[in-house]
Design an enzyme around this catalytic site. Structure first.
Site, PDB file in Angstrom:
ATOM      1  CE  LYS A  79      -3.942   2.025   2.505  1.00 27.73           C
ATOM      2  NZ  LYS A  79      -4.884   1.892   3.636  1.00 27.73           N
ATOM      3  CB  SER A 159      -8.169   3.992   2.573  1.00 27.04           C
ATOM      4  OG  SER A 159      -7.316   3.322   3.479  1.00 27.04           O
ATOM      5  CB  SER A 183      -8.753   1.498   5.712  1.00 29.40           C
ATOM      6  OG  SER A 183      -9.377   2.738   5.545  1.00 29.40           O
TER       7      SER A 183
END
Lengths: 493, 100
Positions: A79, A159, A183
């Site tokens: 990420k 997210s 998330s």
């Protein structure tokens, strides 16, 4: 060339260690899959050379008969919230475009030390603020899933939407995620994969771009519970560089995995039966209860009376911390600088932040600035922190009656990109079931349960006591074995 | 509680985010929607409840008093620190003139 992209973490690690194939072959397969999947927009930058170099190092170790590490030969997606030395790290923002850290985050370093390689930096909601992956400066991420009979691009959740999309599309066997208010779990649920947020403090936050420091926690996203257990072991552990890091040994979660839940009590929080929850979600919850009962557990009713207040409290606390954390982006030390003609320092700050932050980030920084400002601090921030105490106490009381809590992960399945944009509040409601465990710092996991009538995945959430990742993983494994979730998105990219 | 356009402009300036008229007009109802919604927290009786300070009980650690015990977070890394600066000159961060 054999295609290895159907393999997960455990199969790759064991296959490389056993000499069935080389780490390089695996890395080449995934690099090719990543390159062919540009339409998903899951990656902001790709790093095929990093994946190959790590694979070659693992293959060389094997040739010498050395140990290969917990993640030996597994290429993963990272990420883009984790600082990676020499590789652009943007948090999906314009303000950090081009930023190449001179250091490596603790979590990513631990993964490289365990033998993993990096396929690239995964797209996300800007500064991890969003639940749909529509706030990235680098464009929306598409879920690999489509609603049956339609062609609209669907949200991979947020997210960690680049992470969920990549793992579900089988262009990465696993990926890192971070969870502030859901998330990891919400995108995992939207894309039919597993993801676990460990107890707050298990994974170091050092080198992770900060959103809300008292909530942020890294975790793995993968296609099975076993793969999550393996990767979490590699990511977790004490870090003297993070003052909130837990000074505790990392248990051997993989070795202790067991789907036998005899003697365990599973709590069902009655307050999670909210108006507006899809019938399919309620059905999946019922199925989850039956599966855990079948695994030997006893189902008990529990109450979390302050559930309703968790989400609004979160939307005070998280923006408050964000407004403080994001103060560092000022155009002086790194990232974008916007210096209008003749501007002084203050105008430079204001112009830089105006140009560098997206709408959702600005919205949250403003909310945070407001609730922390003189005259409003007690009414908003202190009240929210008190409610956070009550939410945590609810869980403590519930865990006197049960070992693990079972709930839906999300109130709905994924939705088409663009369909919820007009109203930020509707978007926030996506995390209504995920946020309470975040406020209380508890380990929580999403496991795919079934698909709805549109053919979209639905996830079930397991929440455990502090430090009891094992209990969460074991209940997740019991569901995984019984749900037999094998649906896959049809390849269109 | 709701915020006026002038108040949003003030918050934006406190947050060091430049906002044009159109953006302010857009932001006012959005912020008010969110603030209206969080108002419900006022319903909860929190008298006698301590605000949370640490989510997981953790002891505050002191590090050993050793220079450069953790190289990445210690001194002597000027060039690394400056490497990503938009303007770095003579070993310093460059900013517009502050004092006339």
């Amino acid at each position: 060339m054999t295609d290895f992209t159907n393999l997960g973490v455990k199969d790759i690690r064991d296959g490389v260690a056993g000499g069935d194939f080389t780490a390089r072959e695996v890395a080449e397969s995934f690099n090719a899959a990543v390159a062919a999947a540009a339409e998903l927009n899951a990656f902001i930058v790709t790093t095929p050379d990093h994946a190959l170099a790590a694979a070659d190092a693992v293959d060389a170790k094997r040739a010498k008969g050395e140990g290969l590490g917990k993640m030996g030969g597994v290429p993963i997606g990272m990420k883009d919230l984790f600082a990676t030395k020499g590789v652009q790290t943007t948090a999906a923002s314009h303000i950090l475009e081009g930023f190449k850290p001179e250091y490596e985050s603790t979590v990513s370093q631990k993964l490289w030390d365990a033998g993993a390689g990096m396929l690239g930096k995964l797209n996300l909601d800007q500064f991890a603020m969003g639940s749909s992956n529509e706030t990235s400066y680098f464009g929306n991420v598409s879920s690999p899933w489509k609603k049956d009979g339609t062609n609209a691009a669907m949200s991979p959740g947020g997210s960690s939407g680049g992470s969920s999309s990549a793992v579900a599309a089988r262009i990465a066997p696993a990926a890192t995620g971070t969870d502030t208010g859901g998330s990891i779990r919400q995108p995992a649920a939207f894309t039919g994969i597993c993801g676990i947020k460990p107890t707050y403090g298990r994974c170091s936050r050092w080198g992770v771009v900060a959103f809300a420091s008292s909530l942020d926690q890294a975790g793995p996203m993968a296609r099975s519970v076993e793969d999550c257990a393996i990767m979490l072991e590699a990511m977790a552990g004490f870090d003297p560089k993070d003052a909130t890091s837990l000074q505790m040994d990392v248990p051997n979660w993989e070795a202790a995995l067991s789907a036998d839940l005899k003697g365990k009590k599973i709590g069902i929080p009655k307050e999670y039966r909210m108006d507006g929850t899809d019938q399919a979600i309620l059905d999946s919850w019922e199925q989850g209860k039956a599966m855990l009962r079948d695994a030997g557990a006893e189902i008990v009713d529990v109450s979390l009376p302050h559930t309703k207040y968790a989400l609004p409290a979160y939307y005070i606390i998280a923006p408050a911390e964000a407004s403080s954390n994001l103060a560092r982006y000022d155009g002086v030390r790194y990232g974008l600088r916007d210096l209008p003609d003749g501007a002084g320092l203050q105008e430079m700050y204001a112009a830089t932040r105006a140009a560098g932050f997206g709408d959702e980030v600005k919205r949250r920084v403003l909310i945070g600035t407001y609730v922390l400002s003189a005259g409003f601090y007690d009414a908003y921030y202190t009240q929210a922190q008190k409610i956070r105490t009550l939410v945590a106490q609810d869980f403590e009381k519930a865990f006197e009656q049960c070992d693990v809590i079972l709930a839906p992960t999300t109130p709905t399945a994924s939705f088409p990109l663009g369909s919820l944009n007009e109203d930020p509040l509707t978007m926030y409601l996506n995390d209504v079931f995920a946020v309470p465990a975040s406020l209380a710092g508890l380990p929580a996991m999403s496991v795919p349960a079934m698909t709805n009538s549109d053919g979209l995945p639905l996830g079930l959430q397991l929440v455990g006591k502090p430090f009891d990742e094992q209990g969460v993983l074991n209940a997740g494994l019991a569901i995984q074995q019984r749900a037999g979730f094998e649906a896959q998105p049809e390849k269109w990219w | 509680m709701s915020v006026t356009r002038e108040e949003v402009a003030k918050i934006a300036s406190l947050a060091r985010i430049k906002m044009g008229d159109e953006e302010l007009d857009r932001m006012v109802p959005e912020l008010n929607n969110i603030l209206d919604w969080v108002e419900q927290l006022g319903e909860v009786d929190t008298s006698g409840v301590e605000p949370m300070t640490a989510v997981i009980p953790n002891t505050l650690r002191l590090r050993d008093d050793v220079v450069d015990a953790i190289p990445e977070t210690s001194g002597g890394r000027r060039d690394d620190v400056l490497a990503n600066a938009p303007v770095a000159e003579h070993g310093f961060f460059g900013v517009p003139k502050v004092i006339e």
